[in-house]
Design an enzyme around this catalytic site. Structure first.
Site, PDB file in Angstrom:
ATOM      1  N   GLY A  10       2.068  30.241 -14.095  1.00 47.31           N
ATOM      2  CA  GLY A  10       3.196  30.331 -13.313  1.00 47.31           C
ATOM      3  C   GLY A  10       3.392  29.099 -12.566  1.00 47.31           C
ATOM      4  O   GLY A  10       2.741  28.095 -12.448  1.00 47.31           O
ATOM      5  N   THR A 100       4.632  37.510  -0.057  1.00 51.71           N
ATOM      6  CA  THR A 100       5.905  37.604   0.085  1.00 51.71           C
ATOM      7  C   THR A 100       6.610  37.784   1.318  1.00 51.71           C
ATOM      8  O   THR A 100       6.155  38.926   1.972  1.00 51.71           O
ATOM      9  CB  THR A 100       6.305  38.228  -1.126  1.00 51.71           C
ATOM     10  OG1 THR A 100       7.749  38.271  -1.209  1.00 51.71           O
ATOM     11  CG2 THR A 100       5.769  39.644  -1.221  1.00 51.71           C
ATOM     12  N   TYR A 124       7.885  45.984  -5.500  1.00 51.07           N
ATOM     13  CA  TYR A 124       7.092  44.704  -5.710  1.00 51.07           C
ATOM     14  C   TYR A 124       6.449  44.286  -4.118  1.00 51.07           C
ATOM     15  O   TYR A 124       5.369  44.041  -4.151  1.00 51.07           O
ATOM     16  CB  TYR A 124       8.181  43.749  -6.112  1.00 51.07           C
ATOM     17  CG  TYR A 124       7.547  42.330  -5.850  1.00 51.07           C
ATOM     18  CD1 TYR A 124       6.447  41.571  -6.483  1.00 51.07           C
ATOM     19  CD2 TYR A 124       8.222  41.541  -4.596  1.00 51.07           C
ATOM     20  CE1 TYR A 124       6.373  40.388  -6.450  1.00 51.07           C
ATOM     21  CE2 TYR A 124       7.819  40.130  -4.519  1.00 51.07           C
ATOM     22  CZ  TYR A 124       6.934  39.461  -5.359  1.00 51.07           C
ATOM     23  OH  TYR A 124       6.454  38.316  -5.205  1.00 51.07           O
TER      24      TYR A 124
END
Ligand SMILES: NC(=O)c1ccc[n+]([C@@H]2O[C@H](COP(=O)([O-])OP(=O)(O)OC[C@H]3O[C@@H](n4cnc5c(N)ncnc54)[C@H](OP(=O)(O)O)[C@@H]3O)[C@@H](O)[C@H]2O)c1
Length: 289
Positions: A10, A100, A124
């Site tokens: 990633g 996040t 998410y």
């Protein structure tokens, strides 16, 4: 010192590995090498690497897909994070978890502090919040770093998508009523290493400095890329409302994170996001990115 990083293919993991201080040896495991949803595999991998620090950069990051594949998102973002934190705690290793801005609903008019009320709008965000809880339950001394709008010069992210669209010519329509902080994976990686060096723990926020809409970010990408010769023409970027671009997942309209605490630990803010963007584009232009 030894570190183990998951999700090694990633964009954040790659930047973090590239920025490793010379005194650290990093074991980097991609999804193909370690599925963090597999608890036994996680235990075995952590025991094999015997790390001082575990950075979990693995995540189910396809925000819209998570709405229709929620089980997969929860398995990676909550359960996988918990497996890693338990394995790290068992060995006395420090756990570092990435999270996040999507844990917030975006209804606030002011930047979100780490202790602000969370209320994710999508699967998410909910599954990442579940990951935070699972990590702190298993490893109370863990460091959780919430970040936002991360991009780099390679892989699929907003910057590379915009450059692809802009290179085709024509108009690019971009949402102007979602506000956040673009963050270079490289600045995030450097900040993570410094936070680890300072033995930071608890929930912290890190992004590049400044604030932007996706439209502002796209406009800056076009201007800077054109100035560097990465684009043949100056692209035309048109602002649209998020209402005109329906997506499976709802997104927060305002997800600026309050970084006061992190910046105090890091002894100052990072550079403005536009300066960081210029650096990433210059690296791409030199062929090194
Ligand atoms: N990108 C952003 O804007 C942003 C914003 C806020 C927070 N974050 C957080 O920052 C962290 C890093 O994100 P990123 O931008 O580097 O995302 P990324 O480029 O999508 O990297 C995530 C990596 O995790 C891997 N992965 C997925 N499922 C896995 C599993 N079961 N086991 C092991 N690895 C798995 C993916 O592999 P495959 O590609 O093969 O599936 C991918 O290589 C994540 O925690 C993310 O939630 C990102």
């Amino acid at each position: 010192m030894r570190a183990l990083v998951t999700g090694a293919a990633g964009q954040v993991a790659k930047a973090w590995i590239a920025a490793a201080p010379p005194t650290w040896t990093v074991t980097a495991l991609s999804r193909l090498e370690l599925d963090i949803g597999d608890e036994a595999a996680v235990q075995a991998a952590v025991e094999r690497a015997r790390p001082d620090v575990v950075l979990n950069a693995a995540a189910f990051t396809a925000v819209d897909l998570a709405e229709s594949d929620a089980d997969a998102a929860w398995r990676v973002n909550r359960d996988g994070a918990g497996h890693l934190a338990r394995a790290a705690a068992h060995l006395g290793a420090r756990m570092v978890q990435l999270s996040t801005d999507f844990v917030f609903d975006g209804l606030s008019g002011e930047p979100y502090a780490p202790g602000a009320t969370t209320a994710p709008l999508n699967v998410y965000g909910a599954s990442k919040l579940g990951g935070e809880t699972a990590v702190l339950e298993a490893a109370p001394g863990a460091l959780i770093v919430r970040t936002a709008w991360v991009y780099s010069g390679h892989g699929a992210n907003f910057l590379t998508r915009m450059l692809g669209l802009m290179a085709k010519g024509g108009e690019v329509r971009v949402v102007c009523d979602q506000i956040g902080c673009p963050t270079s994976a490289a600045t995030l990686a450097a900040a993570l290493w410094r936070l680890i060096g300072r033995e930071a723990r608890g929930v912290m926020h890190f992004t590049d400095a400044g604030v932007a809409s996706w439209y502002d970010f796209a406009q800056a990408i076009g201007e800077e890329a054109f100035a560097l010769g990465l684009l043949r023409g100056q692209p035309k970027v048109l602002p649209i409302s998020a209402r005109d671009l329906p997506t499976a997942a709802r997104r927060p309209a305002f997800s600026v994170l309050d970084k006061t605490l992190t910046w105090a630990i890091l002894e100052g803010p990072p550079r403005h996001w536009r300066a960081a963007l210029r650096d990433v584009l210059a690296t791409m232009n030199s062929g090194a990115g």
